[in-house]
Structure formats: C-alpha cells, structure tokens
Design a protein around this motif. Structure first.
Motif, PDB file in Angstrom:
ATOM      1  N   GLY A 207      47.174  33.363  36.217  1.00  0.00           N
ATOM      2  CA  GLY A 207      46.500  33.445  37.510  1.00  0.00           C
ATOM      3  C   GLY A 207      45.115  32.842  37.517  1.00  0.00           C
ATOM      4  O   GLY A 207      44.529  32.536  36.479  1.00  0.00           O
ATOM      5  N   ASP A 208      44.586  32.668  38.718  1.00  0.00           N
ATOM      6  CA  ASP A 208      43.261  32.103  38.906  1.00  0.00           C
ATOM      7  C   ASP A 208      42.626  32.750  40.130  1.00  0.00           C
ATOM      8  O   ASP A 208      43.320  33.339  40.966  1.00  0.00           O
ATOM      9  CB  ASP A 208      43.330  30.588  39.071  1.00  0.00           C
ATOM     10  CG  ASP A 208      44.237  30.167  40.227  1.00  0.00           C
ATOM     11  OD1 ASP A 208      43.694  29.850  41.305  1.00  0.00           O
ATOM     12  OD2 ASP A 208      45.465  30.158  40.063  1.00  0.00           O
ATOM     13  N   ALA A 209      41.310  32.663  40.226  1.00  0.00           N
ATOM     14  CA  ALA A 209      40.590  33.322  41.320  1.00  0.00           C
ATOM     15  C   ALA A 209      39.208  32.706  41.464  1.00  0.00           C
ATOM     16  O   ALA A 209      38.741  31.967  40.598  1.00  0.00           O
ATOM     17  CB  ALA A 209      40.475  34.825  41.053  1.00  0.00           C
ATOM     18  N   GLN A 210      38.567  33.018  42.578  1.00  0.00           N
ATOM     19  CA  GLN A 210      37.139  32.756  42.766  1.00  0.00           C
ATOM     20  C   GLN A 210      36.493  34.039  43.257  1.00  0.00           C
ATOM     21  O   GLN A 210      37.108  34.795  44.016  1.00  0.00           O
ATOM     22  CB  GLN A 210      36.903  31.631  43.778  1.00  0.00           C
ATOM     23  CG  GLN A 210      37.150  30.246  43.202  1.00  0.00           C
ATOM     24  CD  GLN A 210      36.760  29.141  44.166  1.00  0.00           C
ATOM     25  OE1 GLN A 210      37.447  28.916  45.142  1.00  0.00           O
ATOM     26  NE2 GLN A 210      35.667  28.447  43.890  1.00  0.00           N
ATOM     27  N   ASP A 211      35.266  34.275  42.780  1.00  0.00           N
ATOM     28  CA  ASP A 211      34.559  35.465  43.250  1.00  0.00           C
ATOM     29  C   ASP A 211      33.215  35.071  43.851  1.00  0.00           C
ATOM     30  O   ASP A 211      32.810  33.907  43.806  1.00  0.00           O
ATOM     31  CB  ASP A 211      34.387  36.502  42.132  1.00  0.00           C
ATOM     32  CG  ASP A 211      33.357  36.092  41.092  1.00  0.00           C
ATOM     33  OD1 ASP A 211      33.046  34.887  40.995  1.00  0.00           O
ATOM     34  OD2 ASP A 211      32.865  36.965  40.371  1.00  0.00           O
ATOM     35  N   HIS A 212      32.570  36.056  44.450  1.00  0.00           N
ATOM     36  CA  HIS A 212      31.269  35.868  45.100  1.00  0.00           C
ATOM     37  C   HIS A 212      30.252  36.745  44.363  1.00  0.00           C
ATOM     38  O   HIS A 212      30.338  37.977  44.425  1.00  0.00           O
ATOM     39  CB  HIS A 212      31.319  36.291  46.569  1.00  0.00           C
ATOM     40  CG  HIS A 212      32.259  35.488  47.417  1.00  0.00           C
ATOM     41  ND1 HIS A 212      31.819  34.506  48.283  1.00  0.00           N
ATOM     42  CD2 HIS A 212      33.598  35.518  47.557  1.00  0.00           C
ATOM     43  CE1 HIS A 212      32.856  33.974  48.913  1.00  0.00           C
ATOM     44  NE2 HIS A 212      33.951  34.579  48.483  1.00  0.00           N
ATOM     45  N   LYS A 213      29.307  36.108  43.674  1.00  0.00           N
ATOM     46  CA  LYS A 213      28.359  36.861  42.851  1.00  0.00           C
ATOM     47  C   LYS A 213      27.138  37.358  43.628  1.00  0.00           C
ATOM     48  O   LYS A 213      26.593  38.411  43.303  1.00  0.00           O
ATOM     49  CB  LYS A 213      27.875  35.989  41.690  1.00  0.00           C
ATOM     50  CG  LYS A 213      28.933  35.691  40.649  1.00  0.00           C
ATOM     51  CD  LYS A 213      29.344  36.941  39.898  1.00  0.00           C
ATOM     52  CE  LYS A 213      30.273  36.602  38.738  1.00  0.00           C
ATOM     53  NZ  LYS A 213      30.868  37.821  38.148  1.00  0.00           N
TER      54      LYS A 213
END
Length: 426
Positions: A207-213
């Motif tokens: 899997g892969d993802a993007q987050d908001h820091k």
C-alpha cells in the motif's frame, strides 16, 4: 491463535480491527490498548516498551504471536527478548530497527548501496553541525539521529533557523536521541509514503498513502504527527512505485540480510517524489499513523495470515490484494496540539458518526473516566471513510466528523484536497 498486540494509538486500533477479522484468531489481547481497541481485544495494563513485562505477559497468556505496533519497543529490543523466550513476534530485531532508530545508520547504508536519498553529513558535535549547515546553506534539514517522538526534525528555511535547530539537538532536551545529528540537503518535491511487508528476504508492496503534517488548513502551522491521510496516493503512479521498490526498498532489505540483520515486519519508506523520481526521506520500521488507518481498511486479504507468513519467511510469490476505493482519515486533535493541550474533556457522538456509511472512527488518545469517553492525548481520533474516489471519501469523512460533539477538539478541513481536486477533474 492467541495474539498480543502492543501499543495504544490509532495505528494499533486499525491493526486490531484488521486482525480481529482473521479466522485464524482465537483471542486478541492488547497492551495497554485504548477504548477503541477494547472493542476487539482484551486489554492488559502493560506498557508497550516494558520489555520484561511484555515477555511475562506473553508467557502467562500462552501467546502464539506478538504484533508490535510502535517503534520504541522495537528499538528497545522487544522482538529479541521474545525470541529468547521462544515466542514469535512480528517486527524487526533491535539491530534491524536501527533503520528508524538511527538516521545516520540509514543514510550510511544508502550511501554504501547507492540508494537515492539526500546528500548528508553525520555530525557528532554541535560544531560539526554548524559547519555542515554553512556548507549546505539554506534551506537545509536538521535531524536528531535517534527517536525523538516527532520533535527531532527541522526543515530550516534560513541559516539562523538551522543553527538554532543544531543547538536544540545538542542542547540536551532530546536526551540520547540528540547525541548525534544528521544535516541533509533540502529535497524539493511531493512527499508520499510507501509500505512494504518483509520476511527478511522478500519485500512485498503493502500500500501507499499521503499524509498532512502541518496543523492547520493550507499546510500552515507547526509540524505534527499527522493531521490526516489518504490512500492510495495519486502522486505515486504504478511506474514510480515499481521504481521505489526496485531502487530503494528491495536493495535495503537485501543489504540488511547480507549484513546479518534481516528485516522482518512493516518497512515504511517516506519518499520525496521530484523530477528525477523517488528519493528516500527516511525509514520507519512499523506502520505509519495515521497511514495505517487508511491503508488497512482497504486490505482484502487476511492480515494475521500475512503476518504469520512474514515471521515464518514465507512471503515469496505472494501479492497482498487491496480494494480499489480511496480511504481518507481526518484526525481530531486536542486544541493546542502539537503544543500544550488539556486532557479530560468529554467526547460524544462517535456512535452517530459510525452509523454513516463506510465510516470507522479509530481511537488514538482516548480513555474512559467515570463512564465517559474523554480525550487523553494530542491526536485523539481518526475518522476514516471510504469512497469511490478521493472526493467521495472526503465528503463521507467530513459528514461523520460533523456528528462528533467535542468542543475541545479541532481538525483540518482540507484533508485530501489535492487528491480530491484531481478526482473531480478526472
């Protein structure tokens, strides 16, 4: 199987929910857990990083497999201690966990193996750190070498800020984590997260993802542990994922095996995607948080069976299957986070939120006091929703967020904005 899950955050709630679906499971125990995890597991008051306490608990409960959620017990050697006691554990040894426990170790491994990453200098004194900052110029990245609970990395836009960061690392506030520093070239591009399931030899894409820091809308405010995430990440095309696995992840796993410290568990590669392709920002040796809360709900396969296969070295030829829809999580945090915040405020409305279609509320920093659900941490809940695309998942998530009654909390209102815009254009 009797399974013991270590940890108490949103990542561990997501792991518990996935493990609980396995037909292999007979009993799930969590230490120390949280009220959300208690929906799936029996809780035990043992800290995840209490290595002796974990071993004693695993023996007393006749545990077949220990699943380690957070990084601190891995770096402290809990997997090694369990192995000595004859108990299987999912996660890397202390030697393999250096991939997260020491940024200098990882950078030097990348240098030896030709793995694409930022140029760097390893600094053992503040004087060396200041000299490296001057050599790189601004912007520049200053990192404490060890685990610093998310407080050891500064992306400095000015030399003054960079020098202050060096002084902070070596000033003593970070303890052992600040014994050394790594000064890095600033990498421009878009960040994304790639996950691999590893058995010491084989590394499978997981899997892969993007987050908001950043804490506030528009990517403003201080850095946090993550205010939301979505999966999959549109920036990671199939071709880029294949490059990252071939150029970064698999060479790392091969290097660890050749060095006599095979990596078993989840390997989390933080990537910077720029014009020259993906480069490694850093590794984590466990699942991300809140990334676990968006990747695991998309998993079609039996997570527990895959973990057992990893521990037993049987991943070759496997390919974990994921649902095609998008999952998006909005983190609700206590006002003041990531600075000072108040604990003990009551949270209502979770049941109503979870009645929304395709919604799960994962607990991160909650507790039960006098029969009430209260906030007990900085990041408190992750409201996860799925949808046909990012725009639908975003709409579903915020419709559930709006049903939660917690005046002392806040969230960003733009989680997934880039992916949602892309899906609307598509």
């Amino acid at each position: 199987m009797i399974v013991l899950l270590l940890g108490s955050g949103g990542r561990e709630h997501a792991l518990a929910a996935s493990i609980a679906r396995s037909p292999l499971l007979t009993k799930l125990i969590a230490a120390p857990g949280n009220p959300g995890i208690a929906q799936h597991a029996e809780l035990r008051p043992v800290a995840a990083d209490d290595v002796a306490g974990v071993v004693a608990l695993a023996k007393a409960e006749k545990v077949d497999l220990v699943v380690v959620g957070p990084e601190a017990p891995l770096v402290a050697g809990v997997v090694d201690a369990l192995a000595e006691a004859g108990i299987k554990a999912f996660g890397p040894s202390a030697a393999a966990a250096r991939l997260e426990g020491s940024k200098a170790f990882t950078k030097e491994l990348c240098e030896r193996r030709g793995i694409p990453t930022a140029a760097f200098r390893r600094c053992r004194t503040a004087e060396e750190g200041h000299a490296a900052v001057e050599a790189f110029g601004a912007p520049v990245v200053v990192k404490a070498d060890g685990l610093a609970a998310g407080k050891g990395v500064v992306v400095a836009t000015t030399l003054q800020e960079a020098h202050a960061a060096v002084d902070h690392v070596f000033g003593g506030d970070l303890g052992a984590a600040g014994a050394e520093a790594v000064i890095e070239e600033f990498m421009d591009g878009e960040e994304a997260s790639l996950f691999a399931l590893c058995d010491g030899t084989t590394a499978l894409l997981f899997g892969d993802a993007q987050d908001h820091k950043r804490a506030f809308d528009g990517d403003e405010g201080p850095n946090t542990g993550g205010m939301g995430a979505y999966s999959p990440a549109p920036v990671l095309s199939h071709a880029l994922i294949e490059r990252a696995m071939a150029e970064i992840v698999r060479p790392t796993v091969a290097a660890m095996k050749e060095d006599g410290t095979p990596f078993v568990g989840f390997l989390y590669a933080g990537l910077m995607v720029g014009p020259d392709g993906p480069r490694l920002v850093e590794y984590n040796v466990r699942f991300g948080d809140p990334e676990a809360q968006v990747v695991l709900p998309r998993l079609k396969d039996d997570l527990l069976e895959l973990m057992v296969a990893a521990v037993d070295g049987r991943l070759a030829g496997r390919k974990p299957a994921f649902r095609p829809e998008t999952a998006l999580a909005v983190v609700l945090a206590a006002k003041g986070y990531p600075g000072a915040y108040r604990k003990g405020s009551e949270i209502r409305g979770i049941e109503a939120a979870e009645k929304r279609p395709h919604v799960t509320v994962f607990h991160a920093g909650t507790a039960i006091e006098n029969g009430r659900l209260v906030a007990a941490g900085g990041r408190v809940l992750a409201v996860t929703a799925t949808g046909a695309d990012a725009s639908e998942a975003q709409m579903n998530a915020y419709s559930a967020v709006d049903l939660i009654d917690w005046p002392e909390g806040f969230c960003r209102r733009d989680i997934g904005w880039r992916a949602a815009a892309a899906s609307e254009e598509g």
